[in-house]
Write an enzyme that holds these catalytic residues in place. Structure first.
Site, PDB file in Angstrom:
ATOM      1  N   ASP A 109       0.832  -1.201   0.000  1.00  0.00           N
ATOM      2  CA  ASP A 109       0.000   0.000   0.000  1.00  0.00           C
ATOM      3  C   ASP A 109       0.870   1.255   0.000  1.00  0.00           C
ATOM      4  OD1 ASP A 109      -2.306   1.474   0.024  1.00  0.00           O
ATOM      5  OD2 ASP A 109      -2.756   1.148   2.138  1.00  0.00           O
ATOM      6  N   ASN A 163     -10.308  -2.859  -6.471  1.00  0.00           N
ATOM      7  CA  ASN A 163      -9.539  -1.958  -7.341  1.00  0.00           C
ATOM      8  C   ASN A 163     -10.204  -1.723  -8.701  1.00  0.00           C
ATOM      9  OD1 ASN A 163      -6.230  -3.003  -6.183  1.00  0.00           O
ATOM     10  ND2 ASN A 163      -7.510  -1.297  -5.510  1.00  0.00           N
TER      11      ASN A 163
HETATM   12  C1  FPP Z   1      -1.691   0.249  -3.435  1.00  0.00           C
HETATM   13  O1  FPP Z   1      -1.307   1.580  -3.539  1.00  0.00           O
HETATM   14  C2  FPP Z   1      -1.179  -0.542  -4.509  1.00  0.00           C
HETATM   15  C3  FPP Z   1      -1.903  -1.069  -5.535  1.00  0.00           C
HETATM   16  C4  FPP Z   1      -3.355  -0.877  -5.682  1.00  0.00           C
HETATM   17  C5  FPP Z   1      -1.310  -1.849  -6.608  1.00  0.00           C
HETATM   18  C6  FPP Z   1      -0.063  -2.609  -6.305  1.00  0.00           C
HETATM   19  C7  FPP Z   1       0.759  -2.641  -7.513  1.00  0.00           C
HETATM   20  C8  FPP Z   1       2.095  -2.573  -7.577  1.00  0.00           C
HETATM   21  C9  FPP Z   1       2.969  -2.575  -6.419  1.00  0.00           C
HETATM   22  C10 FPP Z   1       2.806  -2.435  -8.857  1.00  0.00           C
HETATM   23  C11 FPP Z   1       2.794  -3.526  -9.812  1.00  0.00           C
HETATM   24  C12 FPP Z   1       2.779  -4.898  -9.312  1.00  0.00           C
HETATM   25  C13 FPP Z   1       3.365  -5.909  -9.955  1.00  0.00           C
HETATM   26  C14 FPP Z   1       3.169  -7.272  -9.479  1.00  0.00           C
HETATM   27  C15 FPP Z   1       4.211  -5.690 -11.124  1.00  0.00           C
HETATM   28  P1  FPP Z   1      -2.421   2.705  -3.602  1.00  0.00           P
HETATM   29  O2  FPP Z   1      -2.576   3.109  -5.022  1.00  0.00           O
HETATM   30  O3  FPP Z   1      -3.678   2.234  -2.947  1.00  0.00           O
HETATM   31  O4  FPP Z   1      -1.751   3.828  -2.753  1.00  0.00           O
HETATM   32  P2  FPP Z   1      -2.476   4.962  -1.899  1.00  0.00           P
HETATM   33  O5  FPP Z   1      -3.280   4.254  -0.837  1.00  0.00           O
HETATM   34  O6  FPP Z   1      -1.335   5.730  -1.329  1.00  0.00           O
HETATM   35  O7  FPP Z   1      -3.312   5.759  -2.848  1.00  0.00           O
END
Ligand code: FPP
Length: 236
Positions: free
Chosen positions: A16, A64
């Protein structure tokens, strides 16, 4: 990297904070996800070096899908690029790729790429990298219940025979041991519909670090915290 005294066999991570990482730098959210992909590579490498057998990463949740289409497209593109750019390296590291979640909801291009990557690494015997994609624990449990109900209906299973093992065997994670350690980055204290059944006995470590800043030393610190707790309980 020195190995902590008690090593989890299976680590699960809620990655996250990509968005906040980007926001703090005045960058678009997709840059945060891109930086997060680099942390994925590093986490896999650290697991290999330490001898952790299973690493499950929450890469895209059922929820998501509610994000703007532009962000979903950017995440799918990133996943695709990750597999194109890193597959040979993962294969060389003896990593075996698996997925959990409703993979049939992903764009066909991603499904094809994932199937190819899984096939290419199917005989590898090192770290099992399990990507949770379009994954939601409630959806998974609902699906398992439906599968079990079908078996009861056809007479393959009697209601009295259903036990916790039956349920475990009908989850997407049937082939894997339950996680010993759950790590969540960026400070939130929630499970967010992740592996609700499988995390029943897991130790939970939450770090304030955003996922793109989560490096080998942070993984090691989380494992050391796990070892400390484990030793205490093991000693009683
Ligand atoms: C949460 O951050 C993360 C995600 C929804 C996606 C996770 C994806 C990756 C780490 C990149 C790609 C993965 C692979 C396997 C190549 P958020 O967007 O919810 O962050 P925030 O809460 O700060 O907005």
């Amino acid at each position: 990297m020195s190995t902590p005294s008690s090593l989890p066999e299976h680590i699960a991570i809620i990655m996250d904070g990509n968005g906040r990482w980007a926001k703090e730098r005045g960058l678009p959210r997709r840059d945060g996800h891109r930086a997060g992909a680099e942390s994925v590579r590093e986490a896999v490498e650290a697991c290999k070096e330490l001898g952790v057998s299973y690493l499950t990463l929450y890469a895209f949740s059922s929820e998501n899908w509610r994000r703007p289409k532009t962000e979903i497209d950017a995440l799918m593109l990133l996943l695709d690029r990750f597999l194109v750019d890193k597959l040979d390296e993962l294969d060389r590291q003896n990593v075996r790729l698996h997925t959990i979640g409703q993979i049939d909801r992903l764009p066909p291009k991603n499904q094809k790429r994932l199937a190819g990557a899984k096939a290419k690494t199917a005989n590898n015997t090192g770290v099992n990298l399990i990507l949770a994609l379009s994954y939601g624990a409630r959806e998974e449990l609902t699906e398992a219940t439906r599968l079990i109900a079908e078996k009861v209906k056809t007479g393959e299973l009697a209601p009295g025979e259903i036990n916790t093992e039956t349920l475990s065997q009908h989850l997407h994670t049937a082939a894997f041991p339950d996680p010993d350690l759950l790590i969540r980055t960026s400070g939130e204290l929630r499970l967010s519909n992740f592996l609700l059944w499988q995390l029943s006995y897991a130790e939970i470590v939450v770090t304030k670090r955003y996922w793109p800043d989560f490096k080998k030393a942070d993984l090691l610190a989380a494992i050391e915290e796990y070892s400390r707790r484990h030793r205490r309980f093991g000693g009683l």
